[in-house]
Design a protein around this motif. Structure first.
Motif, PDB file in Angstrom:
ATOM      1  N   SER A 206      23.020 -57.731 -63.588  1.00 49.74           N
ATOM      2  CA  SER A 206      21.506 -57.366 -62.768  1.00 49.74           C
ATOM      3  C   SER A 206      21.091 -56.556 -62.085  1.00 49.74           C
ATOM      4  N   GLY A 207      21.712 -55.445 -61.950  1.00 49.98           N
ATOM      5  CA  GLY A 207      21.719 -54.062 -61.664  1.00 49.98           C
ATOM      6  C   GLY A 207      21.863 -53.659 -60.570  1.00 49.98           C
ATOM      7  N   HIS A 208      23.033 -55.374 -59.831  1.00 53.09           N
ATOM      8  CA  HIS A 208      23.441 -54.054 -58.244  1.00 53.09           C
ATOM      9  C   HIS A 208      24.902 -53.830 -58.603  1.00 53.09           C
ATOM     10  N   ALA A 209      25.000 -53.421 -57.861  1.00 52.30           N
ATOM     11  CA  ALA A 209      25.758 -52.142 -57.327  1.00 52.30           C
ATOM     12  C   ALA A 209      27.036 -52.629 -57.241  1.00 52.30           C
ATOM     13  N   ARG A 210      28.600 -51.804 -58.441  1.00 51.50           N
ATOM     14  CA  ARG A 210      29.926 -52.766 -57.889  1.00 51.50           C
ATOM     15  C   ARG A 210      30.460 -51.615 -57.368  1.00 51.50           C
ATOM     16  N   ALA A 211      30.052 -49.986 -56.560  1.00 46.39           N
ATOM     17  CA  ALA A 211      30.699 -49.975 -56.071  1.00 46.39           C
ATOM     18  C   ALA A 211      29.509 -49.084 -55.157  1.00 46.39           C
ATOM     19  N   PRO A 212      29.897 -48.038 -54.207  1.00 48.93           N
ATOM     20  CA  PRO A 212      28.528 -47.703 -52.784  1.00 48.93           C
ATOM     21  C   PRO A 212      27.108 -47.781 -53.679  1.00 48.93           C
ATOM     22  N   GLY A 213      27.506 -46.621 -54.252  1.00 45.17           N
ATOM     23  CA  GLY A 213      26.198 -46.533 -54.918  1.00 45.17           C
ATOM     24  C   GLY A 213      24.924 -45.429 -54.224  1.00 45.17           C
ATOM     25  N   ALA A 214      23.851 -46.071 -54.500  1.00 48.44           N
ATOM     26  CA  ALA A 214      23.360 -44.813 -53.949  1.00 48.44           C
ATOM     27  C   ALA A 214      23.035 -44.978 -51.699  1.00 48.44           C
ATOM     28  N   SER A 215      22.444 -44.236 -51.895  1.00 46.30           N
ATOM     29  CA  SER A 215      22.563 -43.780 -50.277  1.00 46.30           C
ATOM     30  C   SER A 215      21.424 -43.346 -50.108  1.00 46.30           C
ATOM     31  N   LEU A 216      21.269 -43.656 -48.038  1.00 46.81           N
ATOM     32  CA  LEU A 216      19.970 -43.061 -47.434  1.00 46.81           C
ATOM     33  C   LEU A 216      20.431 -42.589 -46.534  1.00 46.81           C
ATOM     34  N   ALA A 217      19.857 -41.233 -46.181  1.00 47.45           N
ATOM     35  CA  ALA A 217      20.096 -40.599 -44.884  1.00 47.45           C
ATOM     36  C   ALA A 217      18.829 -41.022 -44.135  1.00 47.45           C
ATOM     37  N   LEU A 218      18.971 -41.043 -42.801  1.00 45.52           N
ATOM     38  CA  LEU A 218      18.182 -42.041 -41.844  1.00 45.52           C
ATOM     39  C   LEU A 218      17.836 -40.685 -40.590  1.00 45.52           C
ATOM     40  N   SER A 219      16.627 -41.179 -40.162  1.00 48.79           N
ATOM     41  CA  SER A 219      16.706 -40.692 -38.692  1.00 48.79           C
ATOM     42  C   SER A 219      15.411 -41.496 -38.280  1.00 48.79           C
ATOM     43  N   VAL A 220      16.205 -40.991 -36.823  1.00 41.14           N
ATOM     44  CA  VAL A 220      14.973 -42.433 -34.929  1.00 41.14           C
ATOM     45  C   VAL A 220      15.229 -41.491 -34.150  1.00 41.14           C
ATOM     46  N   ALA A 221      14.523 -41.716 -33.433  1.00 50.40           N
ATOM     47  CA  ALA A 221      14.316 -41.183 -32.143  1.00 50.40           C
ATOM     48  C   ALA A 221      15.190 -41.693 -31.486  1.00 50.40           C
ATOM     49  N   VAL A 222      16.032 -40.825 -30.432  1.00 50.18           N
ATOM     50  CA  VAL A 222      16.402 -42.214 -29.219  1.00 50.18           C
ATOM     51  C   VAL A 222      15.490 -42.873 -28.407  1.00 50.18           C
ATOM     52  N   SER A 223      14.037 -42.702 -27.902  1.00 47.52           N
ATOM     53  CA  SER A 223      13.990 -43.291 -27.467  1.00 47.52           C
ATOM     54  C   SER A 223      13.479 -44.533 -27.791  1.00 47.52           C
ATOM     55  N   GLU A 224      13.860 -45.477 -29.088  1.00 44.05           N
ATOM     56  CA  GLU A 224      13.113 -45.758 -29.370  1.00 44.05           C
ATOM     57  C   GLU A 224      14.449 -47.020 -29.903  1.00 44.05           C
ATOM     58  N   LEU A 225      15.709 -46.238 -29.707  1.00 46.08           N
ATOM     59  CA  LEU A 225      17.006 -47.429 -29.726  1.00 46.08           C
ATOM     60  C   LEU A 225      16.902 -48.076 -28.502  1.00 46.08           C
ATOM     61  N   ASN A 226      17.617 -49.732 -29.470  1.00 45.50           N
ATOM     62  CA  ASN A 226      17.834 -50.509 -28.239  1.00 45.50           C
ATOM     63  C   ASN A 226      19.643 -50.885 -28.574  1.00 45.50           C
ATOM     64  N   ARG A 227      19.906 -51.096 -27.428  1.00 43.28           N
ATOM     65  CA  ARG A 227      21.104 -51.184 -26.802  1.00 43.28           C
ATOM     66  C   ARG A 227      21.602 -52.186 -27.915  1.00 43.28           C
ATOM     67  N   GLN A 228      21.148 -53.100 -28.264  1.00 42.98           N
ATOM     68  CA  GLN A 228      21.682 -54.673 -28.760  1.00 42.98           C
ATOM     69  C   GLN A 228      22.177 -54.713 -29.875  1.00 42.98           C
ATOM     70  N   TRP A 229      21.978 -53.297 -30.778  1.00 39.03           N
ATOM     71  CA  TRP A 229      21.676 -52.943 -32.017  1.00 39.03           C
ATOM     72  C   TRP A 229      22.741 -51.432 -32.598  1.00 39.03           C
ATOM     73  N   ILE A 230      22.839 -51.155 -31.552  1.00 37.47           N
ATOM     74  CA  ILE A 230      24.112 -49.709 -31.513  1.00 37.47           C
ATOM     75  C   ILE A 230      24.568 -49.676 -30.050  1.00 37.47           C
ATOM     76  N   ARG A 231      26.153 -49.725 -30.769  1.00 39.57           N
ATOM     77  CA  ARG A 231      27.643 -49.801 -30.140  1.00 39.57           C
ATOM     78  C   ARG A 231      28.342 -48.780 -30.459  1.00 39.57           C
ATOM     79  N   PRO A 232      28.559 -48.144 -29.159  1.00 35.51           N
ATOM     80  CA  PRO A 232      29.793 -46.856 -29.513  1.00 35.51           C
ATOM     81  C   PRO A 232      30.900 -47.984 -29.502  1.00 35.51           C
ATOM     82  N   CYS A 233      32.113 -47.247 -30.454  1.00 33.45           N
ATOM     83  CA  CYS A 233      33.610 -48.423 -29.952  1.00 33.45           C
ATOM     84  C   CYS A 233      34.317 -46.871 -30.577  1.00 33.45           C
ATOM     85  N   TRP A 234      35.904 -47.090 -30.919  1.00 38.55           N
ATOM     86  CA  TRP A 234      36.586 -46.308 -31.252  1.00 38.55           C
ATOM     87  C   TRP A 234      37.559 -46.897 -32.177  1.00 38.55           C
TER      88      TRP A 234
END
Lengths: 384, 134
Positions: free
Chosen positions: A238-266
């Protein structure tokens, strides 16, 4: 009924007129299963696909305003986290993650979280002391309103597919996925399966440099191929990857981020990391896109890897279906192993719904890339 | 009756065949919930002991005479919903099935009645969302 082809321009016009039909990637699969693929295609123009994984592959780039007298940064700390200096007069670069032996259990993501909460972490700068930039030290509290520019850069913001981690070693193994019980006591998977961008749009072929994506609630952009980009990976018919495959680097302004969807962890034994939700629109332009987007979890696969073997190529146990993973158990070597997500499917779903609303309201642009994603790329072994 | 104890071993007591002696000398059955024991290192054993109340008391005294520190605080696991992201990592190490995260909504469910307070979930939670409430 058939699959009448559509063009991106037609979909843009629909978005302008307010007649664009959008649903989440999961809802599209449900529609295709309950009625027919043709009917689901006829009723839907664009899908919102999303995932929400843990990552430490990124950094926070901050540009500060000038101080008086000027200072040329040589060493810097923000919120107790060491930030790379030497990028000119006012640029800082915080690693998103942190080392596993940090007694404070903090990385750049923790500083970012404090900035997003409106706190003012302590900025400590040491300068080079040149004729034109003579200042040698500066200490001040830094609030988000004092950042001239700040961007979150994710080196591997979107990955086509995930992996399943297991451990063959006795005891609890600390891994970047969380604790792995050995031997073969549990399995942890990332990638989010059928709701994800890469398993709705194989090869991530509609995305490329300049494409808009929703990163933790903010409108970000694709920079280009990301870390570990391997588009020529093993694929299903079907064309779907069997392993991690392609990947993309992303950039976003910090001022746009919403803490609901980005969390610090350890992660014990691994260090600081971030949980980040990312969503992207998938255009249904014809039969092929519709068929690929309708493939259910039961037919999508991820590789099972033994993370207790610290080698470049980890021993594998073949692939398992996301249907098994989502049902809570997989079979490896004849053994039944309980499986759980090492990602947040709930946050992925909530960001996908957010993208559906933004696409329908015309607040989010349909994919338009400046250049297609490179089909070249493989991991070059590092010898030494 | 049953009694859940957390035993902290000093280095010199790690070699003791604890569960064997509890069974043979005190007629006390041990169900090991969590163990972190290695030669010449301090160790921890979370164990559920079953037996007659007098024998349990005697067994506990004997354990203390070996230099073990014993904690029997009846704590309970608490999950902070503000921090939890419902990732499911904790559910994969939960030995009793008290924690689960599954379709359709993938929200973490916690069944306190099944929890044996082994605290394994606390150690693996990357969000620090799980704690022991005393």
């Amino acid at each position: 009924m058939g699959f009448a082809p559509r063009t991106p321009d037609q979909l843009l016009e629909r978005q302008r007129l307010g007649t664009l039909q959008v649903c989440t990637a999961l809802d599209f699969r449900r529609r295709a299963a309950s009625s027919s693929l043709e009917q689901a295609y006829a009723d839907t123009h664009v899908l919102a696909a999303a995932s929400c994984d843990f990552t430490d592959q990124g950094q926070i780039w901050i540009s500060l305003g000038p101080c008086d007298p000027p200072l040329r940064i040589r060493q810097a700390r923000l919120g107790g986290v060491s930030a790379g200096g030497g990028y000119g007069a006012a640029e800082l670069c915080l690693p998103l993650g942190g080392s596993s032996d940090d007694p404070q259990r903090r990385g750049g993501i923790h500083v970012l979280d404090e900035l997003l909460q409106g706190e003012q972490p302590l900025l400590e700068l040491q300068g080079e002391g040149t004729t034109l930039q003579p200042r040698r030290e500066l200490q001040t509290a830094l609030g988000s309103d004092q950042l001239s520019q700040a961007r979150l850069l994710l080196a591997r913001g979107i990955t086509e597919n995930g992996v399943v981690a297991v451990s063959s070693r006795e005891g609890l193994l600390a891994s970047p996925f969380g604790g792995l019980l050995g031997p073969f006591g549990n399995a942890l998977f990332n990638g989010c399966g059928a709701r994800s961008i890469g398993l709705t749009m194989p090869g991530l072929h509609q995305l490329g440099a300049g494409s808009a994506v929703l990163v933790a609630g903010g409108r970000g952009h694709v920079l280009g191929p990301g870390g570990g980009h391997q588009p020529q990976t093993r694929r299903q018919a079907s064309g779907h990857a069997r392993a991690p495959g392609a990947s993309l680097a992303l950039s976003v302004a910090v001022s746009e981020l919403n803490r609901q969807w980005i969390r610090p962890c350890w992660f014990d034994g691994h260090g600081a990391a971030a949980l980040v939700a990312v969503a992207a629109p998938v255009l249904l332009l014809g039969e092929q896109e519709a068929r690929q987007a309708a493939v259910p979890d039961e037919e999508l696969e991820a590789p099972v890897l033994d993370y207790s073997i610290p080698r470049r190529i980890r021993p594998g146990f073949g692939t398992v279906s996301y249907g098994e993973l989502m049902a809570g158990a997989i079979q490896v070597d004849g053994q039944r192993i309980p499986a759980a997500p090492a990602c947040s499917l709930k946050l992925a779903d909530s960001l996908a719904h957010e993208l559906v609303m933004q696409l329908q309201d015309g607040r989010f642009p349909l994919p338009a890339r400046l250049e297609p994603l490179s089909q070249q790329g493989r991991l070059h072994p590092l010898e030494g | 009756m049953k009694r859940r104890l957390t035993l902290q071993f000093p280095r010199e007591a790690v070699h003791q065949p604890i569960t064997y002696r509890l069974a043979v000398d005190y007629d006390v059955a041990s169900r090991i919930i969590r163990a972190q024991v290695a030669p010449n290192q301090r160790g921890t054993l979370v164990v559920e002991l079953s037996g007659d109340i007098d024998e349990l008391d005697a067994a506990q005294e004997w354990l203390m005479s070996l230099g073990l520190s014993i904690s029997s605080a009846a704590g309970e696991i608490a999950i902070d919903p503000e921090r939890c992201v419902d990732c499911g990592i904790c559910s994969s190490v939960c030995p009793s099935g008290a924690l689960s995260c599954s379709t359709p909504d993938w929200r973490l469910q916690f069944d306190q009645r099944r929890c044996v307070v082994c605290e394994q979930c606390i150690a693996v939670c990357p969000l620090d969302a799980i704690s022991l409430k005393l």
